[in-house]
Design a protein around this motif. Structure first.
Motif, short mmCIF file in Angstrom:
data_model
loop_
_atom_site.label_atom_id
_atom_site.label_comp_id
_atom_site.label_asym_id
_atom_site.label_seq_id
_atom_site.Cartn_x
_atom_site.Cartn_y
_atom_site.Cartn_z
N ASP A 219 -1.42 -0.56 -7.03
CA ASP A 219 -1.10 0.71 -7.69
C ASP A 219 -0.55 0.47 -9.09
O ASP A 219 -0.86 1.19 -10.03
CB ASP A 219 0.01 1.48 -6.95
CG ASP A 219 -0.40 1.92 -5.57
OD1 ASP A 219 -1.62 1.97 -5.30
OD2 ASP A 219 0.51 2.20 -4.75
N ALA A 220 0.30 -0.55 -9.19
CA ALA A 220 0.95 -0.81 -10.47
C ALA A 220 -0.05 -1.32 -11.50
O ALA A 220 0.13 -1.14 -12.69
CB ALA A 220 2.08 -1.81 -10.29
N LEU B 275 -0.55 -2.44 -16.29
CA LEU B 275 0.90 -2.39 -16.03
C LEU B 275 1.60 -1.60 -17.13
O LEU B 275 2.50 -0.81 -16.88
CB LEU B 275 1.48 -3.80 -15.94
CG LEU B 275 1.30 -4.55 -14.62
CD1 LEU B 275 1.77 -5.99 -14.75
CD2 LEU B 275 2.06 -3.86 -13.49
N THR B 276 1.17 -1.85 -18.37
CA THR B 276 1.80 -1.14 -19.48
C THR B 276 1.57 0.36 -19.33
O THR B 276 2.47 1.16 -19.53
CB THR B 276 1.19 -1.64 -20.82
OG1 THR B 276 1.23 -3.06 -20.82
CG2 THR B 276 1.97 -1.13 -22.01
N LYS B 277 0.36 0.72 -18.93
CA LYS B 277 0.02 2.13 -18.79
C LYS B 277 0.77 2.77 -17.61
O LYS B 277 1.25 3.89 -17.70
CB LYS B 277 -1.50 2.24 -18.58
CG LYS B 277 -2.03 3.65 -18.77
CD LYS B 277 -3.55 3.66 -18.70
CE LYS B 277 -3.94 3.62 -17.29
NZ LYS B 277 -5.03 3.74 -16.61
N ASN B 278 0.87 2.04 -16.49
CA ASN B 278 1.42 2.65 -15.27
C ASN B 278 2.93 2.51 -15.12
O ASN B 278 3.58 3.36 -14.53
CB ASN B 278 0.77 2.02 -14.03
CG ASN B 278 -0.73 2.24 -14.00
OD1 ASN B 278 -1.24 3.19 -14.58
ND2 ASN B 278 -1.45 1.34 -13.33
N VAL B 279 3.48 1.42 -15.61
CA VAL B 279 4.89 1.13 -15.31
C VAL B 279 5.83 1.46 -16.47
O VAL B 279 6.91 2.02 -16.27
CB VAL B 279 5.06 -0.34 -14.86
CG1 VAL B 279 6.51 -0.66 -14.57
CG2 VAL B 279 4.20 -0.62 -13.63
N PRO C 98 10.98 1.51 -10.98
CA PRO C 98 9.84 1.25 -10.11
C PRO C 98 10.15 0.07 -9.19
O PRO C 98 10.62 -0.96 -9.67
CB PRO C 98 8.71 0.87 -11.08
CG PRO C 98 9.30 0.87 -12.45
CD PRO C 98 10.78 0.97 -12.34
N VAL C 99 9.91 0.24 -7.90
CA VAL C 99 10.06 -0.89 -6.96
C VAL C 99 8.65 -1.32 -6.58
O VAL C 99 7.90 -0.58 -5.94
CB VAL C 99 10.86 -0.50 -5.71
CG1 VAL C 99 10.95 -1.68 -4.75
CG2 VAL C 99 12.25 0.00 -6.09
N LEU C 100 8.28 -2.52 -7.01
CA LEU C 100 6.92 -3.03 -6.78
C LEU C 100 6.90 -3.98 -5.59
O LEU C 100 7.82 -4.78 -5.42
CB LEU C 100 6.44 -3.80 -8.02
CG LEU C 100 5.67 -3.05 -9.10
CD1 LEU C 100 6.40 -1.83 -9.57
CD2 LEU C 100 5.35 -3.98 -10.26
N GLN D 156 -10.85 -5.97 -8.58
CA GLN D 156 -11.35 -4.93 -9.48
C GLN D 156 -11.93 -3.75 -8.72
O GLN D 156 -11.95 -2.64 -9.22
CB GLN D 156 -12.41 -5.53 -10.41
CG GLN D 156 -11.76 -6.18 -11.63
CD GLN D 156 -12.73 -7.01 -12.41
OE1 GLN D 156 -13.38 -7.90 -11.88
NE2 GLN D 156 -12.85 -6.72 -13.70
N ASP D 157 -12.39 -4.01 -7.47
CA ASP D 157 -12.90 -2.91 -6.65
C ASP D 157 -11.79 -2.22 -5.87
O ASP D 157 -12.07 -1.38 -5.00
CB ASP D 157 -13.93 -3.43 -5.63
CG ASP D 157 -15.02 -4.22 -6.30
OD1 ASP D 157 -15.35 -3.89 -7.46
OD2 ASP D 157 -15.54 -5.17 -5.68
N GLY D 158 -10.56 -2.62 -6.09
CA GLY D 158 -9.46 -1.96 -5.41
C GLY D 158 -9.16 -2.49 -4.01
O GLY D 158 -8.42 -1.88 -3.25
#
Ligand code: ASP
Ligand code: MG
Length: 469
Positions: free
Chosen positions: A155-156, A178-182, A192-194, A202-204
């Motif tokens: 998710d992060a 990470l920059t975008k999400n966190v 945020p607790v990761l 890449q496919d999740g």
């Protein structure tokens, strides 16, 4: 705004009480001037239990899975209730835990049905340890009035290749995501607790970074967000001059370089994920190892440019156990090119890692150190491949040995260190069987009888006055 990543290992989040303590440590540091990203491991012991469960599932052991599900649910519910006083928050967290454990049971049941455990499905199972600890830590923060959310590594935005079990990091996408999400969370004052250890392809698809991978997660996040420091909270004071079980007055090393710390992890001083220092070293982000139970202590700071110089070059002395030495000898080896290549080829084919190598100038023998459990396989393969060939007469094995490694960047270009080491050892009447110095000059390692290992370490620790520096 200052930014810090704080990583907490399994022993620091083993119980609800410990998680409350961890949450307080985070709360003490997180404020409008300092953003904190927390990275957590699974509750102590859980990853091993998940591995066991996946094996039982593969064998079709439904009963085990059923019992395991109840146990893991109970442990995490109890932990959440202990960690979180507010009933509503505890209830919300337990809801998440219940759902995730339901999913876990389905995954395990799936494995029971197909009777097959692939690296991919195994990663899916063992990722649940962190997926269950992170919501509890985040809930404990909420309980203390600190705004917090929990995120999986995927998710992060931590992205890896599909080498399940020991996935390779794709740093560029990871940094971007990470920059975008966190980063925005930090700006809003949210902690945020990761989940440590786990990421996504890449496919999740869920992947893991290898055992002990939470350290790696912490430095990946630290490097991506260009934080001020990464703090690895653990249950010791930091990196020590030696093992305190062997040397009673071993001391915490206040500062060391990435090179020295990497050298130490190679020699197995207090297990740290082998790749964990890489991202921090590359970006020049300082890493601090601290004691979670004694947070007033500064711990060990690992930095790129180190200010404190050890006076006499040596910083630490460690012992590597469970090793064995092999000596390949024969007068015919002298001046015969290709002997060493042959030895390494045989061991390489068998996937046997060589920890140490030395060849005397006389060329009459080559000595190697490998892990003890691989000794039999190594020797029999070497014998089959080498004996009878005209130039090799003997393959000798010794399994009652250990390696003593003396480390420190200050040793580089400093004459006399080796002579001090070996006269200290000689004064104790201890025989040195094999010596190697890396050309990096960051360490001198040598082999002694296992029974002499502890005394050797103490003699060197004393010779270089490591407890008084
Ligand atoms: N929980 C994982 C393990 O036990 C990762 C970690 O603790 O760093 O290997
Ligand atoms: Mg762990």
């Amino acid at each position: 705004m200052k930014k810090i990543v704080m990583k907490f290992g399994g022993s620091s989040v083993a119980t609800g009480k410990k998680i409350r303590h961890v949450a307080k440590l985070i709360a003490d540091n997180a404020n409008k001037d300092c953003g904190v990203v927390a990275v957590v491991s699974a509750l102590e012991g859980i990853t091993n239990q998940l591995i066991q469960a996946s094996e039982e599932a593969k064998k079709g052991n439904r009963e085990y899975i059923h019992k395991f599900k109840d146990e893991i649910l109970q442990r995490h519910y109890t932990t959440a209730d202990q960690a979180i006083k507010d009933k509503t928050i505890a209830q919300e967290v337990k809801q998440v835990l219940g759902e995730r454990i339901g999913d876990l049971e389905q995954v395990l049941t799936g494995i029971v049905f197909v009777g097959e455990l692939t690296p991919k499905s195994r990663d899916n199972v063992i990722a649940y340890g962190e997926k269950l600890s992170a919501p509890i830590v985040s809930g404990a923060l909420n309980d203390l009035g600190v705004e917090s959310v929990h995120l999986t590594g995927g998710d992060a935005g931590i992205v890896t290749d599909s080498n399940f079990g020991e996935a390779g990091l794709l740093m560029n996408v990871t940094k971007y995501q990470l920059t975008k999400n966190v980063e925005p969370l930090l700006k809003k004052g949210i902690v945020p607790v990761l989940t440590g250890f786990i990421a996504a392809t890449q496919d999740g698809v869920t992947s893991t970074l290898g055992r002990g991978g939470s350290d790696y997660t912490a430095t990946i996040v630290g490097a991506a967000l260009e934080v001020d420091e990464v703090w690895i909270w653990t249950d010791v004071d930091g990196i020590m001059t030696s093992d305190p079980k062997i040397v009673a007055d071993a001391k915490t090393i206040p500062e060391m370089s990435f090179k020295e710390a990497t050298e130490l992890t190679i020699f197995g001083a207090k297990a740290m994920h082998p790749r964990a220092l890489e991202p921090a070293r590359k970006e020049g982000i300082p890493v601090r190892i601290r004691n979670v139970f004694e947070p007033e202590k500064a711990g060990t700071l690992i930095v790129k440019d180190q200010k404190i110089k050890a006076k006499n070059g040596v910083k630490a002395v460690t012992i590597v156990k469970n090793v064995a030495m092999i000596t390949v000898s024969g007068a015919g080896m002298v001046g015969a090119p290709g002997t060493a290549a042959k030895v390494f080829e045989v061991l390489g084919k068998e996937n046997i890692n060589i920890l140490m190598i030395s060849q005397s100038v006389s060329e009459a023998n080559i000595s190697l150190v490998i892990q003890r459990k691989l000794l039999e396989r190594a020797v029999s393969n070497l014998e089959i491949a080498l004996l009878g060939k005209e130039f090799i007469r003997e393959v000798m094995a010794e399994d009652d040995v250990c390696v003593v490694a003396v480390l420190g960047a200050g040793m580089k270009g400093m004459p006399g260190v080796a002579s001090k080491i070996f006269s200290a050892v000689a004064q104790k009447g201890i025989n040195v069987r094999m010596i190697a110095q890396g050309s990096s000059e960051l360490n001198v390692s040598f082999v002694v009888k296992e029974k002499d290992g502890a005394e050797t370490v103490r003699a060197i620790h004393q010779e270089f006055k490591l407890s008084t520096k």
